[in-house]
Design an enzyme around this catalytic site. Sequence first.
Site, short mmCIF file in Angstrom:
data_model
loop_
_atom_site.label_atom_id
_atom_site.label_comp_id
_atom_site.label_asym_id
_atom_site.label_seq_id
_atom_site.Cartn_x
_atom_site.Cartn_y
_atom_site.Cartn_z
N ARG A 1 0.64 -1.21 -0.07
CA ARG A 1 -0.03 0.04 -0.02
C ARG A 1 0.91 1.41 -0.18
O ARG A 1 2.00 1.38 0.64
CB ARG A 1 -0.85 0.03 1.20
N GLU B 1 -4.15 8.40 -2.90
CA GLU B 1 -4.23 7.58 -1.63
C GLU B 1 -4.32 8.61 -0.52
O GLU B 1 -4.86 7.92 0.41
CB GLU B 1 -3.32 6.58 -1.64
N SER C 1 -7.49 0.59 3.82
CA SER C 1 -8.12 0.11 2.56
C SER C 1 -9.24 -0.81 2.71
O SER C 1 -9.31 -1.58 3.87
CB SER C 1 -7.04 -0.49 1.58
N SER C 2 -10.12 -0.75 1.90
CA SER C 2 -11.21 -1.85 1.86
C SER C 2 -10.68 -3.34 1.24
O SER C 2 -11.66 -4.28 1.35
CB SER C 2 -12.60 -1.39 1.15
N ILE D 1 -4.88 2.84 -7.78
CA ILE D 1 -4.60 4.21 -7.68
C ILE D 1 -5.77 5.27 -7.02
O ILE D 1 -5.31 6.30 -7.20
CB ILE D 1 -3.96 4.89 -8.99
N ASN D 2 -6.59 4.75 -6.58
CA ASN D 2 -7.75 5.18 -5.72
C ASN D 2 -8.87 5.79 -6.76
O ASN D 2 -9.53 4.96 -7.45
CB ASN D 2 -7.24 6.15 -4.97
N GLY E 1 -13.93 -1.87 -5.89
CA GLY E 1 -15.17 -0.84 -5.88
C GLY E 1 -15.27 -0.10 -4.53
O GLY E 1 -16.54 -0.16 -3.95
N GLY E 2 -14.22 0.46 -3.83
CA GLY E 2 -14.46 0.99 -2.60
C GLY E 2 -14.93 0.39 -1.39
O GLY E 2 -14.64 -0.99 -1.31
N THR F 1 -10.50 0.36 -7.46
CA THR F 1 -9.53 -0.66 -7.39
C THR F 1 -9.26 -1.48 -8.57
O THR F 1 -10.38 -1.34 -9.61
CB THR F 1 -9.18 -1.31 -6.22
#
EC number: 2.3.2.2
Length: 622
Positions: A139, A471, A502-503, A451-452, A524-525, A432
Amino acid sequence: MARNITTIILLVISLLSVVQSHPVANFVPVRSDLRSFVTFDSGHNIEIDPLRREPTLNPDKDLLKVGKNGGISSDLEICSNLTIANVLLKFPGSNAADAAVTQALCIGMINFFNSGIGGGGYAVFSGKHEQDHLFFDFREQAPGRSHKRMFDECPECSKVGGLAVGVPGELKGLYELYKSRGSGKVEWFDLVSPVAELGYEGWEIGAALGAALEKYEPLLLQMAQDWSFVINSTGNGVKKTGDWIKRTALSDTLMELAKNGSSEPFYDPNHWIAKSIVKSISKHGGILTKNDLANYTVSAGKPLSVKIRAGYQYVPNNDLTVLTSSGSSSGAALISALSILDQMETVEGGDYMSRTSFQLIEAMKWMASARSRLGDYDGNEIPAHIREVLGKEWIDNAAAKIKQNCLRSEPKTLENWTSYNPAYEINEPHGTAHFSIVDGLGNAVSFTTTINLLFGSLVHDPVTGVIFNNEMDDFSQPHRSNSFGLAPSIYNYPSPGRRPLSSAVPSIILNELGIPDLVVGASGGSTITTSVLQAIVRSYWYNMPLLETIAYPRVHHQLLPDVLEVENYSMVGKSAIGSFNKMGYTTQERGPRSVVNAIRYFNGDWHAVSDYWRKRGVSSVY
């Protein structure tokens, strides 16, 4: 469409005012061609609006790929085919870790709106023996001059421009994966060079990339000097779906890395690649330095694991081991939710039945509460606040409340979100890319990278061809409590070298013999964790085939806002929606945000399914 274009045009922030007001960070002025974009709006997100995305109850059987030796499930068939042909078939004895290098670089080359070497992520590797299992956290890290209050004067600067950029980790993560778990049968050059050659030759723009470019066209035209590779020959628009595109600058960078035999040039303060990276980020107001690149580290260790479905009563899905990511990811929350659901019964075909749906949604809400305790930590020992959600007391308490409610004629969700005991506000994570790989040697890789937001920070270095992440937006910001009064997480503030929460939950499920049975992950966040949870539950609690597991409509609940998102009301059905309302959920129909790519072992074959319905991915097998 007019509203979306207006939103996009107003994206990029002027950092100029921050330069004068925050001497601690020593900000560099933003370039003049960005100064006119002075207002940030929610248009800078992860949703590719022009692309039609919806689940289906009648998935095309041709989208299920069956292979004897192995396969790759990803967003891009072109990359999976390239990796299989140039790595797994070309070099006998090569393995999933080798293949992951080529696959990740290829996806970042083509779908550069959501991943690439300007970002970072996580990987879980499983081998033939338990001691081979390994987790990698690559990360992005906060630059050395980062601090808790760095966005006080310009909160939206965490989204756009150089200040939003964390130290990229994907390249070093790939190299560490290759060195520690690669087969030793293939050189780094042979893994990287095929992707460089693709960038030189070019490719036809597909539906997903075409949609992302279309959405961001007004903005990219304003920054045409830096983004010239996406501009059409007339200069009056971006390239469209079906057009040919090349990325020669990035290919030059990749060839330099290939010839070097490592990731070192990217992080070497004296190399032209690292110098150009720092120069480009600084030009757009960033604080990342050459020392930040030199000091970047990959965190590696044993994956988080848990045993589920123990006992013959769960045959054929019995005695499974879940391996998932630790560190700054949400793996601990996924483990917690699976442990809660492990106390619930198996129901063949239980998808969208009243009782099973209630159990799943409640587990999602407890999982969201668990996530509020997560964040990056030092060392290998899991902190007490994370151990809490993995502990028996937390799991038994949540499971007991769910089971007690299920005894009622009509189960009811808990009256208030506070009953789930969230500790802090969960900062909204973003987009993602994920892929899953299995090889013919018994190895598997689950790999999630990002890359967010779409196109990250919107900073592209035309010299190296690198598109940089934003990020830093995944960190919490002080004094920005949400509308429910929940404070931002103290475990997720920016500080030097820290990684934002992060998810991501790349996961591998092993059968009772320790052989990979399901390799799964998602993009997908905030919907990543719930989508992976639902995929695992569908596979092992409801005994659903992989094709339907991925294609069918999904639900999502993240506790706050206290809303149950349903991908498609008509497909889920009036009966199920009515049942949700009776349970006390406020439902909202919302188009897909998550994309799940998975591979499952079935009757001696590998079944690979990509989420074609949500991102046009098609798997490849061999």
